[in-house]
Write a protein that holds these residues in place. Structure first.
Motif, PDB file in Angstrom:
ATOM      1  N   GLN A   5       0.835  -1.206   0.000  1.00  0.00           N
ATOM      2  CA  GLN A   5       0.000   0.000   0.000  1.00  0.00           C
ATOM      3  C   GLN A   5       0.869   1.256   0.000  1.00  0.00           C
ATOM      4  O   GLN A   5       0.567   2.229  -0.690  1.00  0.00           O
ATOM      5  CB  GLN A   5      -0.945  -0.011   1.200  1.00  0.00           C
ATOM      6  N   PHE A   6       1.947   1.227   0.762  1.00  0.00           N
ATOM      7  CA  PHE A   6       2.887   2.346   0.772  1.00  0.00           C
ATOM      8  C   PHE A   6       3.445   2.573  -0.634  1.00  0.00           C
ATOM      9  O   PHE A   6       3.525   3.711  -1.113  1.00  0.00           O
ATOM     10  CB  PHE A   6       4.021   2.048   1.761  1.00  0.00           C
ATOM     11  N   SER A   7       3.807   1.499  -1.311  1.00  0.00           N
ATOM     12  CA  SER A   7       4.347   1.607  -2.662  1.00  0.00           C
ATOM     13  C   SER A   7       3.315   2.153  -3.641  1.00  0.00           C
ATOM     14  O   SER A   7       3.648   2.928  -4.538  1.00  0.00           O
ATOM     15  CB  SER A   7       4.852   0.252  -3.152  1.00  0.00           C
ATOM     16  N   ILE A   8       2.062   1.767  -3.477  1.00  0.00           N
ATOM     17  CA  ILE A   8       1.008   2.294  -4.342  1.00  0.00           C
ATOM     18  C   ILE A   8       0.849   3.790  -4.131  1.00  0.00           C
ATOM     19  O   ILE A   8       0.758   4.559  -5.099  1.00  0.00           O
ATOM     20  CB  ILE A   8      -0.327   1.560  -4.098  1.00  0.00           C
ATOM     21  N   LEU A   9       0.830   4.221  -2.882  1.00  0.00           N
ATOM     22  CA  LEU A   9       0.734   5.660  -2.612  1.00  0.00           C
ATOM     23  C   LEU A   9       1.916   6.393  -3.239  1.00  0.00           C
ATOM     24  O   LEU A   9       1.753   7.463  -3.833  1.00  0.00           O
ATOM     25  CB  LEU A   9       0.670   5.939  -1.108  1.00  0.00           C
ATOM     26  N   GLY A  10       3.099   5.800  -3.134  1.00  0.00           N
ATOM     27  CA  GLY A  10       4.281   6.409  -3.736  1.00  0.00           C
ATOM     28  C   GLY A  10       4.185   6.476  -5.253  1.00  0.00           C
ATOM     29  O   GLY A  10       4.576   7.467  -5.872  1.00  0.00           O
ATOM     30  N   ALA A  11       3.644   5.421  -5.867  1.00  0.00           N
ATOM     31  CA  ALA A  11       3.494   5.403  -7.326  1.00  0.00           C
ATOM     32  C   ALA A  11       2.510   6.467  -7.794  1.00  0.00           C
ATOM     33  O   ALA A  11       2.652   7.018  -8.888  1.00  0.00           O
ATOM     34  CB  ALA A  11       3.041   4.017  -7.785  1.00  0.00           C
ATOM     35  N   ARG A  25       1.128  -2.362 -13.872  1.00  0.00           N
ATOM     36  CA  ARG A  25       2.443  -2.478 -14.517  1.00  0.00           C
ATOM     37  C   ARG A  25       3.523  -1.840 -13.639  1.00  0.00           C
ATOM     38  O   ARG A  25       4.597  -2.405 -13.450  1.00  0.00           O
ATOM     39  CB  ARG A  25       2.410  -1.798 -15.886  1.00  0.00           C
ATOM     40  N   ALA A  26       3.237  -0.665 -13.095  1.00  0.00           N
ATOM     41  CA  ALA A  26       4.216   0.025 -12.238  1.00  0.00           C
ATOM     42  C   ALA A  26       4.513  -0.768 -10.971  1.00  0.00           C
ATOM     43  O   ALA A  26       5.643  -0.775 -10.483  1.00  0.00           O
ATOM     44  CB  ALA A  26       3.701   1.423 -11.873  1.00  0.00           C
ATOM     45  N   MET A  27       3.503  -1.461 -10.458  1.00  0.00           N
ATOM     46  CA  MET A  27       3.663  -2.221  -9.213  1.00  0.00           C
ATOM     47  C   MET A  27       4.135  -3.656  -9.463  1.00  0.00           C
ATOM     48  O   MET A  27       4.403  -4.386  -8.521  1.00  0.00           O
ATOM     49  CB  MET A  27       2.318  -2.264  -8.456  1.00  0.00           C
ATOM     50  N   VAL A  28       4.212  -4.067 -10.718  1.00  0.00           N
ATOM     51  CA  VAL A  28       4.591  -5.426 -11.098  1.00  0.00           C
ATOM     52  C   VAL A  28       3.704  -6.431 -10.359  1.00  0.00           C
ATOM     53  O   VAL A  28       4.166  -7.306  -9.639  1.00  0.00           O
ATOM     54  CB  VAL A  28       6.092  -5.718 -10.835  1.00  0.00           C
ATOM     55  N   MET A  29       2.396  -6.266 -10.551  1.00  0.00           N
ATOM     56  CA  MET A  29       1.447  -7.190  -9.940  1.00  0.00           C
ATOM     57  C   MET A  29       0.241  -7.362 -10.853  1.00  0.00           C
ATOM     58  O   MET A  29      -0.027  -6.510 -11.694  1.00  0.00           O
ATOM     59  CB  MET A  29       1.029  -6.749  -8.539  1.00  0.00           C
ATOM     60  N   ASP A  30      -0.444  -8.471 -10.660  1.00  0.00           N
ATOM     61  CA  ASP A  30      -1.627  -8.715 -11.476  1.00  0.00           C
ATOM     62  C   ASP A  30      -2.789  -7.862 -10.972  1.00  0.00           C
ATOM     63  O   ASP A  30      -2.789  -7.376  -9.848  1.00  0.00           O
ATOM     64  CB  ASP A  30      -1.987 -10.207 -11.488  1.00  0.00           C
ATOM     65  N   ARG A  31      -3.759  -7.706 -11.842  1.00  0.00           N
ATOM     66  CA  ARG A  31      -4.882  -6.802 -11.551  1.00  0.00           C
ATOM     67  C   ARG A  31      -5.700  -7.258 -10.339  1.00  0.00           C
ATOM     68  O   ARG A  31      -6.116  -6.437  -9.525  1.00  0.00           O
ATOM     69  CB  ARG A  31      -5.765  -6.728 -12.793  1.00  0.00           C
ATOM     70  N   THR A  32      -5.917  -8.556 -10.185  1.00  0.00           N
ATOM     71  CA  THR A  32      -6.701  -9.072  -9.061  1.00  0.00           C
ATOM     72  C   THR A  32      -6.059  -8.708  -7.730  1.00  0.00           C
ATOM     73  O   THR A  32      -6.728  -8.251  -6.805  1.00  0.00           O
ATOM     74  CB  THR A  32      -6.850 -10.606  -9.172  1.00  0.00           C
ATOM     75  N   THR A  33      -4.770  -8.897  -7.640  1.00  0.00           N
ATOM     76  CA  THR A  33      -4.046  -8.547  -6.414  1.00  0.00           C
ATOM     77  C   THR A  33      -4.105  -7.054  -6.173  1.00  0.00           C
ATOM     78  O   THR A  33      -4.330  -6.599  -5.039  1.00  0.00           O
ATOM     79  CB  THR A  33      -2.583  -9.019  -6.512  1.00  0.00           C
ATOM     80  N   LEU A  34      -3.932  -6.268  -7.217  1.00  0.00           N
ATOM     81  CA  LEU A  34      -3.978  -4.815  -7.084  1.00  0.00           C
ATOM     82  C   LEU A  34      -5.340  -4.355  -6.577  1.00  0.00           C
ATOM     83  O   LEU A  34      -5.413  -3.495  -5.691  1.00  0.00           O
ATOM     84  CB  LEU A  34      -3.650  -4.152  -8.420  1.00  0.00           C
ATOM     85  N   ARG A  36      -7.418  -5.976  -4.713  1.00  0.00           N
ATOM     86  CA  ARG A  36      -7.508  -6.343  -3.295  1.00  0.00           C
ATOM     87  C   ARG A  36      -6.721  -5.368  -2.413  1.00  0.00           C
ATOM     88  O   ARG A  36      -7.166  -4.973  -1.343  1.00  0.00           O
ATOM     89  CB  ARG A  36      -7.010  -7.776  -3.111  1.00  0.00           C
ATOM     90  N   VAL A  37      -5.542  -4.953  -2.874  1.00  0.00           N
ATOM     91  CA  VAL A  37      -4.702  -4.047  -2.084  1.00  0.00           C
ATOM     92  C   VAL A  37      -5.245  -2.613  -2.125  1.00  0.00           C
ATOM     93  O   VAL A  37      -5.137  -1.875  -1.146  1.00  0.00           O
ATOM     94  CB  VAL A  37      -3.241  -4.096  -2.589  1.00  0.00           C
ATOM     95  N   LEU A  38      -5.853  -2.238  -3.242  1.00  0.00           N
ATOM     96  CA  LEU A  38      -6.407  -0.886  -3.383  1.00  0.00           C
ATOM     97  C   LEU A  38      -7.640  -0.658  -2.511  1.00  0.00           C
ATOM     98  O   LEU A  38      -7.909   0.474  -2.100  1.00  0.00           O
ATOM     99  CB  LEU A  38      -6.797  -0.624  -4.837  1.00  0.00           C
ATOM    100  N   GLY A  39      -8.399  -1.731  -2.237  1.00  0.00           N
ATOM    101  CA  GLY A  39      -9.653  -1.607  -1.486  1.00  0.00           C
ATOM    102  C   GLY A  39      -9.556  -0.754  -0.232  1.00  0.00           C
ATOM    103  O   GLY A  39     -10.283   0.245  -0.095  1.00  0.00           O
ATOM    104  N   PRO A  40      -8.668  -1.097   0.704  1.00  0.00           N
ATOM    105  CA  PRO A  40      -8.564  -0.293   1.931  1.00  0.00           C
ATOM    106  C   PRO A  40      -8.113   1.156   1.663  1.00  0.00           C
ATOM    107  O   PRO A  40      -8.543   2.072   2.360  1.00  0.00           O
ATOM    108  CB  PRO A  40      -7.517  -1.040   2.770  1.00  0.00           C
TER     109      PRO A  40
END
Length: 111
Positions: A5-11, A25-34, A36-40
């Motif tokens: 989550q910290f990395s997403i805020l930074g991105a 793409r910037a986070m090097v993760m699949d959309r499903t995981t992203l 889930r992490v974006l929700g909160p």
């Protein structure tokens, strides 16, 4: 807040909004995981989603004012962790390990 989550805020801290695909793409993760992490982050108001005016049914994600405050608070802890990492490994070894980590991440994102 998790490290992801910290990395997403930074991105998102660059001032421009990103689509789900760009952020994944910037986070090097699949959309499903992203998602889930974006929700909160969305629920807590740290990230806002808005429709992309260029393409219907696509969202843009942007850092909010409270997200910037949270990122700045977390940055204090991140800097402390980086300083401790430097002390434990020394500047040269720490630089080498960071380069290796970035190389592995880049190689994974290119596959």
């Amino acid at each position: 807040m998790t490290t992801t989550q910290f990395s997403i805020l930074g991105a998102l801290d660059g001032g421009s909004s990103l689509t789900m695909m760009e952020l994944a793409r910037a986070m090097v993760m699949d959309r499903t995981t992203l998602v889930r992490v974006l929700g909160p982050l969305l629920r807590n108001g740290f990230v806002a989603s808005e429709p992309d005016w260029r393409v219907n049914r696509r969202l843009q994600f942007a850092l909010t004012g409270s997200g910037r405050v949270k990122l700045n608070e977390a940055m204090v802890h991140w800097r402390a962790a980086q300083d401790e990492f430097e002390r434990k490994f020394g500047p040269e070894q720490a630089a080498f390990l960071r380069c290796e980590l970035f190389r592995v991440t880049r190689d994974v994102s290119n596959t």
